[in-house]
Design an enzyme around this catalytic site. Structure first.
Site, PDB file in Angstrom:
ATOM      1  N   GLY A 279      69.264 -10.527  21.380  1.00  0.00           N
ATOM      2  CA  GLY A 279      68.057  -9.947  20.765  1.00  0.00           C
ATOM      3  C   GLY A 279      67.691 -10.545  19.426  1.00  0.00           C
ATOM      4  O   GLY A 279      66.689 -10.135  18.833  1.00  0.00           O
ATOM      5  N   ASP A 301      74.141 -10.370  20.126  1.00  0.00           N
ATOM      6  CA  ASP A 301      73.843 -11.776  19.815  1.00  0.00           C
ATOM      7  C   ASP A 301      75.120 -12.441  19.310  1.00  0.00           C
ATOM      8  O   ASP A 301      76.204 -11.840  19.357  1.00  0.00           O
ATOM      9  CB  ASP A 301      72.702 -11.913  18.786  1.00  0.00           C
ATOM     10  N   ASP A 328      78.714 -13.290  24.260  1.00  0.00           N
ATOM     11  CA  ASP A 328      78.334 -14.633  24.708  1.00  0.00           C
ATOM     12  C   ASP A 328      77.519 -14.471  25.994  1.00  0.00           C
ATOM     13  O   ASP A 328      77.964 -13.827  26.943  1.00  0.00           O
ATOM     14  CB  ASP A 328      79.585 -15.469  24.981  1.00  0.00           C
ATOM     15  N   HIS A 348      63.822 -18.978  28.859  1.00  0.00           N
ATOM     16  CA  HIS A 348      63.130 -20.265  28.655  1.00  0.00           C
ATOM     17  C   HIS A 348      63.959 -21.242  27.815  1.00  0.00           C
ATOM     18  O   HIS A 348      63.636 -22.408  27.729  1.00  0.00           O
ATOM     19  CB  HIS A 348      61.725 -20.048  28.060  1.00  0.00           C
TER      20      HIS A 348
END
Ligand SMILES: C[S@@+](CC[C@H](N)C(=O)[O-])C[C@H]1O[C@@H](n2cnc3c(N)ncnc32)[C@H](O)[C@@H]1O
Length: 468
Positions: A279, A301, A328, A348
C-alpha cells in the site's frame, strides 16, 4: 455527408456548450489558462464534476484528432519523434524550482536573466527551455524573455520558498500534492530509461524478456539492480522519498469519492478487515478509513516504506483502526482473515510471471468470501473491443465507446494510460493491461473477475475478483 472536420468541430462546440451552461448555473467562469492553479477553488473543483469532466474529455479527444487531421502528416510524425524534449525541459524546471521562483515574482513574472542568475544556469539556454514549455501552455512569456506562471505551471508548485526548495531536496515535496515529485520521476529515471526501449525490444537477447533486470532502466540509469533495490542504495535516499511522494500525486488527482464509488465499501460488515497490499503510505486505505471508520485496516509494504506509512497515518488519521505489516509480495501473505485485499498500482509494476506469483499468494491466504479489489489503468483497444471481457458486469463503461468520428478509445484523451504502459516497461518490465489480459492473469492465479467499475473523476478502474 458532414465531413470529419466538421463533425469533430461540432463535438467540440456542443461540449463547450455543456461546460458553459454548467458553469453559468453555478455563477462561475471556467478557469483561464492565465489564472494560478488553486485545486480548492470553486471553479477548479467544479471543473472535475462528472458532467463537466466528460465534456472536457470529448473536447480533448476531438481537439487531438482534429489536430492530427489538419497537421501536415510529415510535420505531425516528426514532431511526435522529438516530444522527449518536452519532458527534458520539464525536468529542468522542476529540479531548479522555477515555478516557486516565479510564484514569488508574482503575475508579471521575471526576466530570464534573473531566473538564470538565481538558479545558476545559462540565461539563453534557459529561455529556450521555458519558451518550449510556454508554447505548450506551461508558463507564459509575458514579454520577450520574461516568463510568468500560469494555471498549468502552477500545478507543479510545491508551496516552498525558492530558497527552501533548493536548500533541501529531502523536504522539497513535503506537504505538496506530489505532482512535481511525479514529474521528477517521469522526467528523471523515466526519461533516461525510455531511450533504451527500442534496444530492449529489438535485441535478440532481450526481445522476449520476462526478467526484472537487464531492462531499459538498467541501461538508462547505469545499474545492475532493480529499481526497488536501487532506491534502497545509500546515496539514493532523496530518489526513494521522491518516488513515495510521487505515488501521493495519483491520490491527489483523484476525487476521493472515486475510490469510494466503485466497490461498495458500505456493504462490508463493521469490523471487516481491509488490507492495502503493498500500500505504500496506505493512501487508498486512508480514503476508505475516512469514510468508513468502522472497518479495520492493515497496510503492508517493505520495511522502510512501512516506517513512512506509520508517520502518515499518525499525522492524518490518528484514530484509525490500522495495523502495519512488513511483508514480501512474493512470500506468504501474513493476513489470512481479510475481507478485502486492495492492490492499487501494483500489478502494473511486474511482468506476468511475478504477477501470477503474487496473486497466487493472495489466493492461498483468501477465505471463500474474500474480495480482491484491483485499482489500475485498464488499457483500452484503439478499436471496438470484441473480446470475451466485454461480458463482465460493468465492462460496458470501460471498453472503447467514444462517439463517431472519434477513435473508439477517445484517442489522446486516453493517452496517459498508453504512456504509463511504456513507462512501466522501461522502469520495471511491467505493463498496463487490457481487461481481457487482467481476466486471463487472474484466472491463472485462481481468481475470477466478478465486476468492474469505471468511476468518473478517476483514471483508475476497479476490478473486483473472487476466489474460484
Ligand atoms: C507503485 S507503488 C504503489 C503503492 C500504493 N499501492 C499506492 O497506490 O499508492 C508500489 C509499492 O510496492 C512496494 N513493493 C515493491 N516490491 C515489493 C515487495 N517485494 N514486497 C512488498 N512490497 C513491495 C513498494 O515499496 C511500493 O510501495
Amino acid at each position: 455527408m458532414t465531413s470529419p472536420l466538421r463533425q469533430l468541430s461540432a463535438l467540440i462546440s456542443s461540449s463547450v456548450d455543456v461546460i458553459e451552461r454548467e458553469f453559468a448555473s453555478q455563477g462561475l467562469s471556467y478557469p483561464s489558462l492565465d489564472d494560478f492553479f488553486d485545486p480548492t477553488s470553486h471553479a477548479e473543483v467544479f471543473a472535475r464534476v462528472p458532467v463537466v469532466a466528460e465534456a472536457a474529455r470529448l473536447i480533448v479527444a476531438a481537439g487531438g484528432q482534429l489536430s492530427a487531421l489538419v497537421h501536415p502528416p510529415g510535420l505531425y510524425v516528426i514532431e511526435r519523434g522529438i516530444t522527449s524534449f518536452d519532458a527534458a525541459a520539464l525536468n529542468v524546471v522542476v529540479v531548479k524550482g522555477i515555478v516557486e521562483l516565479l510564484r514569488e515574482a508574482g503575475p508579471k513574472g521575471l526576466h530570464v536573466d534573473h531566473i538564470a542568475a538565481k538558479t545558476r544556469m545559462d540565461s539563453a539556454k534557459l529561455a529556450r527551455v521555458l519558451r518550449l514549455l510556454a508554447s505548450n501552455h506551461i508558463f507564459r512569456e509575458t514579454s520577450p524573455d520574461v516568463f510568468a506562471n500560469n494555471r498549468l505551471s502552477s500545478a507543479l508548485d510545491t508551496g516552498k520558498s525558492h530558497t527552501a526548495h533548493q536548500a533541501s531536496p529531502m523536504l522539497r515535496h513535503e506537504g505538496a500534492s506530489g505532482l512535481a515529485a511525479l514529474v521528477e520521476v517521469q522526467t528523471g529515471e523515466g526519461l533516461k530509461s525510455s531511450g533504451w526501449i527500442s534496444d530492449f525490444m529489438t535485441s535478440s537477447s532481450t526481445a522476449t524478456s520476462h526478467d526484472i533486470v537487464n531492462i531499459p532502466f538498467n541501461k538508462g540509469v547505469g545499474t545492475e539492480l532493480t529499481i526497488w533495490q536501487w532506491w534502497e542504495t545509500p546515496g539514493n535516499e532523496y530518489l526513494k522519498a521522491r518516488f513515495n511522494k510521487a505515488m501521493e500525486a495519483y491520490t491527489s488527482q483523484e476525487q476521493p469519492e472515486a475510490i469510494l464509488n466503485g466497490f461498495v465499501w458500505g456493504g462490508l460488515e463493521p469490523g471487516s478487515k481491509v488490507v492495502d497490499v503493498a500500500g505504500g503510505l496506505g493512501t487508498v486505505a486512508s480514503v476508505v478509513a475516512t469514510a468508513h471508520s468502522g472497518l479495520r485496516f492493515v497496510v503492508e509494504d517493505r520495511p522502510s516504506v512501512i516506517e513512512h506509512s506509520k508517520k502518515f497515518w499518525k499525522a492524518h488519521l490518528p484514530k484509525a483502526n490500522v495495523e502495519f505489516e512488513v511483508f514480501d509480495l512474493f512470500g506468504e501473505q501474513p493476513v489470512k482473515d481479510a475481507d478485502v485485499y486492495i492492490l492499487r498500482n501494483i500489478l502494473h509494476d511486474w511482468p506476468e510471471w511475478h504477477s501470477v506469483q503474487m496473486l497466487r499468494s493472495l489466493r492461498n491466504a483468501a477465505q471463500p468470501a474474500t474480495k480482491l479489489v484491483i485499482m489500475e489503468h485498464v488499457v483500452v483497444y484503439a478499436c471496438e473491443d470484441t473480446t470475451e471481457a466485454r461480458a463482465i458486469p460493468g465492462a460496458e463503461g470501460m471498453v472503447a465507446g467514444a462517439p463517431e468520428p472519434l477513435l473508439p478509445n477517445f484517442g489522446v484523451a486516453a493517452h496517459f494510460s498508453y504512456l504509463s504502459d511504456l513507462l512501466m516497461m522501461a522502469l520495471l518490465n511491467g505493463e498496463e493491461r487490457t481487461l481481457a489480459s487482467f481476466a486471463q492473469l487472474l484466472r491463472k492465479a485462481g481468481w475470477k473477475i466478478c465486476e468492474v467499475h469505471s468511476v468518473p473523476g478517476s483514471v483508475f478502474k476497479q476490478i473486483v475478483a473472487q476466489p474460484v
